[in-house]
Design an enzyme around this catalytic site. Structure first.
Site, PDB file in Angstrom:
ATOM      1  N   GLU A 237       0.850  -1.189   0.000  1.00 30.24           N
ATOM      2  CA  GLU A 237       0.000   0.000   0.000  1.00 30.24           C
ATOM      3  C   GLU A 237       0.885   1.238   0.000  1.00 30.24           C
ATOM      4  OE1 GLU A 237      -2.790   0.451   3.183  1.00 30.24           O
ATOM      5  OE2 GLU A 237      -3.674  -1.540   2.937  1.00 30.24           O
TER       6      GLU A 237
ATOM      7  N   GLU B 156     -13.538   5.996  -0.722  1.00 25.47           N
ATOM      8  CA  GLU B 156     -14.435   5.084  -0.011  1.00 25.47           C
ATOM      9  C   GLU B 156     -15.168   5.851   1.089  1.00 25.47           C
ATOM     10  OE1 GLU B 156     -12.559   1.026   0.666  1.00 25.47           O
ATOM     11  OE2 GLU B 156     -10.812   2.145  -0.036  1.00 25.47           O
TER      12      GLU B 156
ATOM     13  N   LYS C 163     -15.344   4.745   5.097  1.00 26.74           N
ATOM     14  CA  LYS C 163     -14.152   4.516   5.911  1.00 26.74           C
ATOM     15  C   LYS C 163     -14.169   5.412   7.142  1.00 26.74           C
ATOM     16  CE  LYS C 163     -10.438   2.840   4.683  1.00 26.74           C
ATOM     17  NZ  LYS C 163      -9.063   2.554   4.269  1.00 26.74           N
TER      18      LYS C 163
ATOM     19  N   GLU D 162      -9.018   9.475   5.108  1.00 25.69           N
ATOM     20  CA  GLU D 162      -9.270   8.054   4.853  1.00 25.69           C
ATOM     21  C   GLU D 162     -10.274   7.827   3.728  1.00 25.69           C
ATOM     22  OE1 GLU D 162      -7.972   5.216   6.029  1.00 25.69           O
ATOM     23  OE2 GLU D 162      -6.493   6.320   7.204  1.00 25.69           O
TER      24      GLU D 162
END
Length: 369
Positions: free
Chosen positions: A244, A298, A301, A307
């Site tokens: 990541e 997203e 999250k 995030e």
């Protein structure tokens, strides 16, 4: 090998508004992204990836670690139902057992090695151990000190659990998987890190006096810090893969560096860095490989505002910022890519004629205005 080339992406799905898996396949193929990681083994995703040629690493999430550690039969059933059953049509090349466990969850840490071994033994029993690589990803929390890179070691709390895990991975040929975020390092060390150093932009860099090596970007330094910790632990030959890395495009007030401009700069320069197919200052022969986090923003999250905004693409499939990647073209009912092959020659010419007619009509209207 569980990685083709140098570039991949994480397909996270903690959202209620992103495209369906079949549309995601279209997006990935149009963007020419072959290496993909997911954080579970959702069957709708596995079915959508059938026959696509995309190489997929599935995840066994942290919530299953204790069960897999305690019961080898459950591990066998999980691998059989979620991996073996989809091979070879869905090209599953790896299983990530847990994510960022060591250094973050003392309770689950005790179960990690047993779960890894039971999952690997299940692949062996099912005859897929040579095709499916077993791994687990670590955060920076496993390290005691990473500056300068040569000083890095594993923390005293992590070492007793890390070393047996590394020994097993060394035996089965798995790499050390690292989640590395220059964005977070910069954000939480304000005033200590030059943002250009974090963004692969021109800067004076740093020198590691012990190794006499120069670093012109933070990601290389983070990776070589990992190699130093591995060498200190007795695993000098183990490869490091970035599972990541990314840069958020929006965030909280305390995350001022989370902007579309900085996110674009980081990812654009990272792609250039990966395209060079070279290693780091400490390991120049180990070609750097990285999975970008993430495919989509997203919305569900939790945590800091950033995030929700790591995606190269917005939830509707359009690009978050221009990296030269094609986005999904949306309509009220569907997402689609139009190509000469899909339309056929006759339809293609009629489509072009229609576009020209519409364009001409629009031009006439504008002239009249």
């Amino acid at each position: 090998m569980a990685f083709t080339g140098t570039f991949g992406i994480n397909y996270g799905r903690i959202a209620d508004n992103i495209p369906s898996p079949d549309k995601v396949v279209m997006l990935l193929k149009a963007a020419k992204i072959k290496n993909v990681r997911i954080y579970d083994a959702d069957h709708s995703v596995l079915n959508a990836f059938k026959g696509t040629g995309l190489e997929l690493v599935v995840g066994l999430n942290n919530g299953l670690l204790k069960e897999m550690n305690a019961n080898p039969d459950h591990a066998l059933n999980w691998v059989e139902d979620n991996v073996k059953a989809f091979l070879p049509d869905t090209h599953i090349v790896g299983i990530a057992v847990g994510n960022e466990v060591l250094g973050n969850d003392a309770d689950l840490s005790q179960a990690l090695l047993g779960a890894v071994k039971n999952v690997y033994n299940a692949t062996k029993k099912l005859g897929i151990d040579r095709a499916v690589q077993i791994s687990t990803a670590h955060s920076q929390a496993v390290f005691e000190n990473s500056y300068p890179p040569s000083s890095c070691t594993f923390t005293d709390a992590v070492s007793p659990l890390m070393k047996p895990l590394l020994e097993f991975f060394s035996q089965i040929g798995s790499p050390f998987c690292l989640n590395a975020y220059p964005f977070l390092a910069y954000t939480y060390n304000k005033g200590k890190i030059d943002i250009n150093y974090a963004l692969f932009q021109p800067n004076k860099g740093i020198d590691d006096e012990k190794t006499d090596l120069h670093y012109d970007n933070l990601l290389d330094a983070q990776i070589d810090a990992t190699y130093a910790a591995l060498e200190d632990a007795g695993f000098k030959k183990m490869e490091v893969i970035i599972t990541e890395t990314g840069w958020a495009s929006h965030g909280d007030e305390s995350e001022a560096a989370a902007t579309p401009s900085n996110a674009r700069t980081y990812h654009f320069n990272l792609r250039k860095r990966l395209a060079k197919r070279k290693g780091t200052p400490l390991r120049p022969k180990h070609i750097l490989k990285a999975y970008i986090f993430a495919l989509f923003n997203e919305d569900l999250k939790q945590g800091a505002g950033s995030e929700k905004y790591y995606g190269l693409f917005k939830a509707d499939g359009s690009i978050s910022y221009d990296l030269g990647l094609p986005g999904l073209k949306s309509s009220s009912t569907s997402y689609s890519f139009l190509s000469f092959k899909e339309l056929g020659a006759g339809k293609w010419y009629r489509w072009c004629f229609l576009l020209l007619t519409i364009s001409g009509s629009t031009l006439i209207l504008l002239l009249r205005l």
